[in-house]
Enzyme design. Structure first.
Site, short mmCIF file in Angstrom:
data_model
loop_
_atom_site.label_atom_id
_atom_site.label_comp_id
_atom_site.label_asym_id
_atom_site.label_seq_id
_atom_site.Cartn_x
_atom_site.Cartn_y
_atom_site.Cartn_z
N SER A 140 0.98 -1.68 -0.07
CA SER A 140 0.15 -0.27 0.07
C SER A 140 0.88 1.15 0.04
O SER A 140 2.02 1.26 0.32
CB SER A 140 -0.93 0.09 1.30
OG SER A 140 -1.28 1.09 1.38
N TYR A 153 -3.72 -1.62 10.62
CA TYR A 153 -3.15 -1.61 9.29
C TYR A 153 -1.89 -0.90 8.38
O TYR A 153 -1.05 -1.61 7.65
CB TYR A 153 -4.23 -1.16 8.22
CG TYR A 153 -4.37 -1.36 6.49
CD1 TYR A 153 -4.50 -2.50 6.42
CD2 TYR A 153 -4.36 -0.32 5.71
CE1 TYR A 153 -4.09 -2.32 4.72
CE2 TYR A 153 -4.04 -0.09 4.00
CZ TYR A 153 -3.85 -1.62 3.78
OH TYR A 153 -3.70 -1.82 2.42
#
Length: 240
Positions: A140, A153
């Site tokens: 990400s 996350y």
């Protein structure tokens, strides 16, 4: 460039993983797709119905070493080798740190970090033996900066980035390439959201991420692509 290669794609039941699987099959790759639910079998049949016959669909929990070993053994039994691993499986949620439970913290690390470690570890002996292989992890853009209400996350993506960078240095002498594709906002099912809703119209599409994976995997053997960061024009983000 990829024809006759053998690949494993995790998290392939839907979304980004399913699109990666289809684009690899279009490149004449022999494929194992992995998913945690029995929906992976349906995805496998859907791909075969499109005319792709070299599709092995396996239900497995990539956070469990025994499951990962089984995936690798079944792939070797079916195809005889493993050239490409795409670590796509992952989970995410948006919560303040105070709201995150110990169980949620453990599980997101089990899937997002331990899963990448276990899958990568399991394919390495086979790639080392043939002195060639590519490991691509879908990470990400928050592996490079932080955002609020996503501490769990974000922490996993920083861990993944560090792991992949170290692994790349460790295995390059064996002809194995390791890289990450780090997308920003993608129109998919992330964090239990809905794909295709109007507010995601200008976001990246799953086809964009899959195309990046194919490009990275197709690089000539003398080239390493360490990282690709992808953003839609619509996204504001910090400049690292």
């Amino acid at each position: 460039m990829l024809n006759k290669q053998v690949a494993i794609v995790t998290g392939a039941s839907r979304g980004i993983g399913k699109e990666i699987a289809q684009q690899l099959l279009e490149e004449e790759v022999k494929l194992t797709i992995v998913g945690s639910s029995d929906g992976i079998k349906e995805t496998g049949q859907q791909l075969r119905d499109l005319g792709f016959q070299d599709v092995l669909a396996i239900q497995a929990d990539i956070s469990k070493e025994s499951d990962v070993i089984r995936v690798v053994e079944e792939t070797i039994a079916a195809y005889g080798k493993i050239d490409l691993l795409v670590n796509n499986a992952g989970i995410g949620f948006f919560k303040s740190t105070e709201e995150v439970t110990e169980e949620e913290w453990s599980r997101i690390f089990e899937v997002n970090v331990q899963g990448v470690f276990l899958c990568s570890k399991a394919v390495l002996p086979h790639m080392k033996k043939q002195k060639f292989g590519t490991i691509i992890t879908i990470s990400s853009d928050v592996a490079r900066y932080t955002i609020s209400n996503a501490s769990a996350y974000v922490a996993t993506k920083y861990a993944v980035q560090g792991f992949c960078g170290s692994l790349a240095q460790e295995v390059r002498e064996h002809g194995i390439r390791v890289g990450t594709v780090n997308p920003g906002m993608v129109d998919t099912y992330f964090a239990n959201s809905t794909q295709g809703i109007p507010e995601k119209e200008d976001w990246l599409k799953v086809t964009d991420i899959a195309s990046a994976v194919v490009y990275m995997a197709s690089a000539p053997k003398h080239m390493m692509i360490d990282e690709m960061i992808l953003h839609p024009f619509a996204q504001d983000y910090p400049i690292a």
